[in-house]
Design a protein around this motif. Structure first.
Motif: not given
Length: 58
Positions: A36-58
């Motif tokens: 329900r609240n993505q801010a409660l996800l572990p820091t590692r999971t949040q970082r992986d999600a942002s990196l996946a977006q960057q990788i997809g962009r590249v």
């Protein structure tokens, strides 16, 4: 499984369903809160999600 528990929870309650399916109620509640609240996800999971977006962009 989460959808099933959500549907049946109103009818039977959370604890009996978790006991029958051998799931800890606290773990289910924690996972539901994180979905329900993505801010409660572990820091590692949040970082992986942002990196996946960057990788997809590249």
């Amino acid at each position: 499984m989460r959808t099933f528990i959500d549907e049946q929870c109103k009818r039977f309650g959370l604890k009996p369903i978790c006991k029958a399916s051998q799931i800890a109620p606290s773990g289910y509640c924690r996972r539901a809160a994180r979905l329900r609240n993505q801010a409660l996800l572990p820091t590692r999971t949040q970082r992986d999600a942002s990196l996946a977006q960057q990788i997809g962009r590249v």
